[in-house]
Design a protein around this motif. Structure first.
Motif, PDB file in Angstrom:
ATOM      1  N   ARG A 304      73.110 -29.161  72.446  1.00 24.69           N
ATOM      2  CA  ARG A 304      73.535 -27.770  72.386  1.00 24.69           C
ATOM      3  C   ARG A 304      72.831 -27.081  71.231  1.00 24.69           C
ATOM      4  O   ARG A 304      72.445 -27.714  70.255  1.00 24.69           O
ATOM      5  N   ILE A 305      72.642 -25.777  71.375  1.00 27.97           N
ATOM      6  CA  ILE A 305      72.086 -24.944  70.315  1.00 27.97           C
ATOM      7  C   ILE A 305      72.895 -23.653  70.285  1.00 27.97           C
ATOM      8  O   ILE A 305      73.251 -23.107  71.330  1.00 27.97           O
ATOM      9  N   GLU A 306      73.196 -23.186  69.082  1.00 24.79           N
ATOM     10  CA  GLU A 306      73.878 -21.907  68.935  1.00 24.79           C
ATOM     11  C   GLU A 306      73.192 -21.118  67.823  1.00 24.79           C
ATOM     12  O   GLU A 306      73.110 -21.580  66.692  1.00 24.79           O
ATOM     13  N   VAL A 307      72.672 -19.950  68.165  1.00 22.63           N
ATOM     14  CA  VAL A 307      71.989 -19.084  67.201  1.00 22.63           C
ATOM     15  C   VAL A 307      72.742 -17.761  67.146  1.00 22.63           C
ATOM     16  O   VAL A 307      72.919 -17.101  68.163  1.00 22.63           O
ATOM     17  N   LYS A 308      73.185 -17.395  65.946  1.00 26.49           N
ATOM     18  CA  LYS A 308      73.877 -16.130  65.753  1.00 26.49           C
ATOM     19  C   LYS A 308      73.147 -15.325  64.687  1.00 26.49           C
ATOM     20  O   LYS A 308      72.720 -15.877  63.672  1.00 26.49           O
ATOM     21  N   LEU A 309      73.040 -14.021  64.913  1.00 25.76           N
ATOM     22  CA  LEU A 309      72.381 -13.126  63.974  1.00 25.76           C
ATOM     23  C   LEU A 309      73.414 -12.185  63.372  1.00 25.76           C
ATOM     24  O   LEU A 309      74.348 -11.753  64.046  1.00 25.76           O
ATOM     25  N   SER A 310      73.236 -11.856  62.097  1.00 28.52           N
ATOM     26  CA  SER A 310      74.119 -10.889  61.447  1.00 28.52           C
ATOM     27  C   SER A 310      73.295 -10.020  60.513  1.00 28.52           C
ATOM     28  O   SER A 310      72.209 -10.394  60.064  1.00 28.52           O
ATOM     29  N   ASN A 311      73.839  -8.850  60.218  1.00 28.70           N
ATOM     30  CA  ASN A 311      73.197  -7.895  59.298  1.00 28.70           C
ATOM     31  C   ASN A 311      71.762  -7.582  59.723  1.00 28.70           C
ATOM     32  O   ASN A 311      70.844  -7.581  58.906  1.00 28.70           O
ATOM     33  N   LEU A 312      71.579  -7.328  61.006  1.00 33.18           N
ATOM     34  CA  LEU A 312      70.244  -7.039  61.543  1.00 33.18           C
ATOM     35  C   LEU A 312      69.827  -5.620  61.168  1.00 33.18           C
ATOM     36  O   LEU A 312      70.523  -4.655  61.450  1.00 33.18           O
ATOM     37  N   ARG A 313      68.662  -5.504  60.516  1.00 36.34           N
ATOM     38  CA  ARG A 313      68.119  -4.217  60.109  1.00 36.34           C
ATOM     39  C   ARG A 313      66.696  -4.084  60.645  1.00 36.34           C
ATOM     40  O   ARG A 313      65.906  -5.017  60.523  1.00 36.34           O
ATOM     41  N   VAL A 314      66.386  -2.941  61.208  1.00 32.97           N
ATOM     42  CA  VAL A 314      65.073  -2.696  61.805  1.00 32.97           C
ATOM     43  C   VAL A 314      64.364  -1.588  61.043  1.00 32.97           C
ATOM     44  O   VAL A 314      64.958  -0.540  60.758  1.00 32.97           O
ATOM     45  N   THR A 315      63.091  -1.827  60.704  1.00 33.85           N
ATOM     46  CA  THR A 315      62.267  -0.827  60.012  1.00 33.85           C
ATOM     47  C   THR A 315      60.992  -0.622  60.810  1.00 33.85           C
ATOM     48  O   THR A 315      60.308  -1.597  61.150  1.00 33.85           O
ATOM     49  N   LEU A 316      60.665   0.625  61.093  1.00 31.15           N
ATOM     50  CA  LEU A 316      59.438   0.945  61.822  1.00 31.15           C
ATOM     51  C   LEU A 316      58.288   1.079  60.837  1.00 31.15           C
ATOM     52  O   LEU A 316      58.359   1.859  59.879  1.00 31.15           O
TER      53      LEU A 316
END
Length: 361
Positions: A304-316
């Motif tokens: 099994r694999i579990e990947v969670k993302l938090s505090n995602l910020r995007v900059t152009l």
């Protein structure tokens, strides 16, 4: 997750290593890279040399314990993790790994004691709580089996044992051994205690538009009878309405990053690899084909694999380039870690794809 999977997965060497702020070692990075490449014997040899100079280095000791366990040298691994608990009693991960090794040997009392020590050190250590539940389930299975040996007509013990067997694999199940041997190597991005996932930023509440009264219709000017009727006026938008802005690509980039993480969690190798651009810069400069072969093996091996993302910020950066920065929580069989990550994305053929992947140490 069912207890049976928890026992054969999360109970199999949770590699929550010990991150010391501001600490870095080029030599340990190189040793860890050897382990990532499957060169365990060579990594252990260099690690022993490093520990000869730095005998109390917590990260190096933990990495040695993990590599020994993966090499089926359980007694040596137990000795290393025991040494860690003595030198660094405030760290919960060595206790957890001791419990994993004791459980694999069938010594559930020692496993229980080690997990209780981990929880006393850090009461919020979720992995240790889950593993302790699995140990209790295994011990209950043994007790119900003993009760049936003493009284074969005990229907209550029989039904309870059947329930436990549905939850747990039988003792000595080879999935436990395989998971220890085949689990992915740990990285050096590690933390002394479980880190609570940061809440995802909430989008701002929509602003209620300001109500404005429509402008009064102009009073028509009477047209002289001799004048020619005016041509009908085509209705147009008022001059005060701003031009429509182009769609913000930020959400499309967020969707691309989250789809990449979801494909990884689902172990969908084809979809995962499709998230990378044609000119993707491989981490170690290897060929694209070698990198893909390595990623396929690492994604397919764990149960099994579990990947969670938090505090995602995007900059152009510009119209066709962007950066996504976030905290990544990764769990696979025995390995559990939280790292900072940055993805450089480019727009190709109408899609946002990963051009470079960077880990913040």
């Amino acid at each position: 997750m069912p207890v049976s999977r928890a026992l054969s997965h999360s109970l199999l060497l949770a590699a929550l290593l010990l991150s010391l702020n501001g600490w870095a070692s080029t030599e340990l990075d190189e040793i860890n890279q050897l382990a990532e490449q499957g060169k365990t014997a060579q990594a252990l040899q260099r690690l022993n040399g490093y520990l000869g100079k730095q005998p109390t280095d917590a990260k190096a000791l933990f990495l040695k314990g993990v590599l020994l366990a993966e090499s089926d040298k359980q007694e040596e691994a137990i000795k290393v993790f025991t040494e860690l608990t003595e030198k660094y009693p405030q760290l919960p991960a060595p206790y957890n790994n001791l419990a994993v090794l004791y459980a694999y040997q069938g010594n559930y009392e020692k496993a229980k004691a080690a997990l209780e020590s981990a929880i006393r050190t850090h009461p919020s250590y979720a992995t240790a709580h889950e593993n302790l539940g699995d140990i209790y389930a295994r011990m209950a299975s043994e007790s119900y089996s003993r009760a049936l040996q003493l009284d074969t007509n005990n229907s209550r013990a029989k039904s309870k044992l059947a329930l436990i067997k549905d939850l747990l694999p039988p003792p000595g199940d080879t999935t436990t051994k395989q998971a220890v041997k085949e689990a992915p190597k740990p990285t050096l991005a590690i933390s002394p205690a479980p880190v609570k996932a940061e809440p995802k930023p909430q989008p701002p509440a929509p602003t209620k538009p300001v109500e404005t009264k429509p402008a009064p219709e102009p009073t028509p000017t009477p047209t002289p009878a001799s004048a020619k009727p005016a041509a009908p006026v085509v209705a147009t938008a008022p001059a005060t309405v701003p031009e429509q802005k182009k769609a913000d690509p930020t959400q499309a980039i967020r969707n691309a990053v989250e789809s990449w993480a979801k494909a990884w969690s689902n172990q969908n190798v084809d979809q995962y690899l499709a998230s990378y651009a044609k000119d993707f810069k491989t981490p170690n400069g290897e060929s694209r084909s070698n990198w893909e072969a390595t990623r396929k093996a690492r994604i397919s091996k764990p149960a099994r694999i579990e990947v969670k993302l938090s505090n995602l910020r995007v900059t152009l950066d510009n119209e066709h380039s962007a950066r996504a920065v976030f905290q990544q929580s990764y769990q696979a069989d025995h390995l559990s870690q939280r790292t900072g990550k940055q993805l450089v994305l480019v727009q190709q053929q109408g899609k946002w794809l990963i051009q470079q992947e960077l880990t913040n140490r």
